[in-house]
Design a protein around this motif. Structure first.
Motif, PDB file in Angstrom:
ATOM      1  N   LEU A  53       0.830  -1.207   0.000  1.00 52.32           N
ATOM      2  CA  LEU A  53       0.000   0.000   0.000  1.00 52.32           C
ATOM      3  C   LEU A  53       0.865   1.257   0.000  1.00 52.32           C
ATOM      4  O   LEU A  53       0.551   2.249  -0.677  1.00 52.32           O
ATOM      5  CB  LEU A  53      -0.933  -0.012   1.207  1.00 52.32           C
TER       6      LEU A  53
ATOM      7  N   GLU B 231       1.007   4.217  -2.802  1.00 54.51           N
ATOM      8  CA  GLU B 231       0.951   5.649  -2.494  1.00 54.51           C
ATOM      9  C   GLU B 231       2.130   6.366  -3.130  1.00 54.51           C
ATOM     10  O   GLU B 231       1.974   7.469  -3.688  1.00 54.51           O
ATOM     11  CB  GLU B 231       0.943   5.868  -0.984  1.00 54.51           C
TER      12      GLU B 231
ATOM     13  N   LEU C  33      -2.841   7.444   1.773  1.00 54.51           N
ATOM     14  CA  LEU C  33      -3.073   6.761   3.033  1.00 54.51           C
ATOM     15  C   LEU C  33      -3.161   7.771   4.174  1.00 54.51           C
ATOM     16  O   LEU C  33      -2.712   8.914   4.052  1.00 54.51           O
ATOM     17  CB  LEU C  33      -1.920   5.785   3.316  1.00 54.51           C
ATOM     18  N   LYS C  34      -3.700   7.324   5.262  1.00 57.39           N
ATOM     19  CA  LYS C  34      -3.779   8.142   6.464  1.00 57.39           C
ATOM     20  C   LYS C  34      -2.374   8.594   6.850  1.00 57.39           C
ATOM     21  O   LYS C  34      -1.418   7.814   6.796  1.00 57.39           O
ATOM     22  CB  LYS C  34      -4.399   7.314   7.589  1.00 57.39           C
TER      23      LYS C  34
ATOM     24  N   ALA D 155       0.225   0.344   7.066  1.00 61.19           N
ATOM     25  CA  ALA D 155      -1.116   0.623   6.559  1.00 61.19           C
ATOM     26  C   ALA D 155      -1.910  -0.644   6.276  1.00 61.19           C
ATOM     27  O   ALA D 155      -1.362  -1.697   5.962  1.00 61.19           O
ATOM     28  CB  ALA D 155      -1.010   1.453   5.283  1.00 61.19           C
TER      29      ALA D 155
ATOM     30  N   ASP E 243      -6.919   2.137   5.859  1.00 67.67           N
ATOM     31  CA  ASP E 243      -6.206   3.405   6.022  1.00 67.67           C
ATOM     32  C   ASP E 243      -6.165   4.224   4.740  1.00 67.67           C
ATOM     33  O   ASP E 243      -5.543   5.292   4.703  1.00 67.67           O
ATOM     34  CB  ASP E 243      -4.776   3.144   6.505  1.00 67.67           C
ATOM     35  N   ILE E 244      -6.812   3.733   3.677  1.00 66.02           N
ATOM     36  CA  ILE E 244      -6.857   4.500   2.426  1.00 66.02           C
ATOM     37  C   ILE E 244      -7.822   5.679   2.603  1.00 66.02           C
ATOM     38  O   ILE E 244      -8.995   5.490   2.915  1.00 66.02           O
ATOM     39  CB  ILE E 244      -7.313   3.612   1.251  1.00 66.02           C
ATOM     40  N   THR E 245      -7.318   6.876   2.418  1.00 74.22           N
ATOM     41  CA  THR E 245      -8.147   8.079   2.607  1.00 74.22           C
ATOM     42  C   THR E 245      -8.544   8.732   1.290  1.00 74.22           C
ATOM     43  O   THR E 245      -9.483   9.526   1.245  1.00 74.22           O
ATOM     44  CB  THR E 245      -7.391   9.122   3.458  1.00 74.22           C
TER      45      THR E 245
END
Length: 272
Positions: free
Chosen positions: A149, A153, A160-161, A168, A172-174
């Motif tokens: 992840l 990113e 991610l957060k 992550a 936690d994907i924002t």
């Protein structure tokens, strides 16, 4: 005189027999000094690297036996159960997570190399061409899943957060503007997933086993300063065993560094 001659011949015969026995004893003693060292490993590149140092260890009195595994679970369980003396297939974050979850007393004996994780596809040639709703496969274990992840990113495919980094989870994907579908699959099966996904995030050892070249075939790769160095794991307290120290000295030698650089050409990077 005759009796004296017979007595002398008998003494000579005994001396010859004794000398022969002494030779056998020395041979047996020499063989007893050899120590068998069983090391579990995944095939590429770990078993290949171990096979490269096998002759050097033999000269040091260590009979290296390499037991190949095709997954990330059994090698640690076999080591814990004393079926192995060491294993060589994982990075330290994976080991830390594994031993914490299962309450095992396994530790790192030292770093050997880094296998940069990469993003692969059979249909997409450029990450900018990823369609909305694309399906992306990542490893299903926590340490490699978080690592994947974080890589996605870095490739600007999602956000991610703040602060989670390689720890992550999918939760936690924002930000996911393209509504990418993240599918979690066992790491060893990821190369096969390429037929059913748009992208697959694959560890280099499994990529190379599937005849993928991480340098040429990946669309995006971790930087070489990745913290995910592959290690040799042993049972806690075994780090000081002479044969384990000989193993690590061989694995961290200039000869192995040269072997890794020449054979893998950047797909595997020495970590010592």
């Amino acid at each position: 005189m005759k009796k004296l001659l017979v007595a002398l011949l008998a003494l000579v015969s005994l001396a010859v027999v004794a000398a022969g026995c002494g030779g056998d004893d020395k041979k047996a003693a020499s063989e007893d000094k050899k120590v068998t060292l069983k090391v579990g490993a995944t095939a590429v590149p770990h078993a290949e690297i171990l096979n490269d140092i096998k002759p050097a260890l033999a000269k040091e009195g260590v009979d290296l036996q390499i037991i190949e595994f095709s997954d990330y679970v059994k090698p640690n369980l076999a080591l814990n159960d004393k079926e192995l003396d060491a294993n060589f297939f994982q990075h330290e974050p994976y080991l830390d997570t594994f031993v914490s979850e299962r309450k095992l007393a396994l530790v790192s004996a030292g770093k050997v190399h880094i296998e940069p994780m990469g993003i692969y596809s059979k249909t997409i040639k450029n990450l900018q061409d990823i369609p909305n709703g694309a399906k992306i496969a990542i490893p299903n274990d926590p340490s490699n899943g978080g690592r994947a992840l974080a890589l996605l990113e870095s490739a600007k495919l999602l956000k991610l957060k703040d602060g989670v980094g390689v720890k992550a989870t999918v939760g936690d994907i924002t930000q996911n503007d393209k509504k990418l579908q993240i599918v979690e699959i066992e790491a060893a099966l990821l190369p096969r997933s390429m037929d059913d996904t748009d992208l697959s995030v694959i560890n280099s050892n499994f990529a190379m086993e599937a005849k993928l070249n991480p340098v040429k075939d990946s669309l995006f790769t971790e930087p070489k300063e990745s913290p995910y160095a592959n290690i040799v794991a042993v049972r806690k307290g075994d780090e000081s065993r002479p044969e384990i120290q000989k193993l690590m000295k061989a694995l961290q030698s200039p000869e192995v560094k040269k072997f890794i650089e020449e054979k893998y050409k950047g797909a595997v990077v020495p970590a010592f």
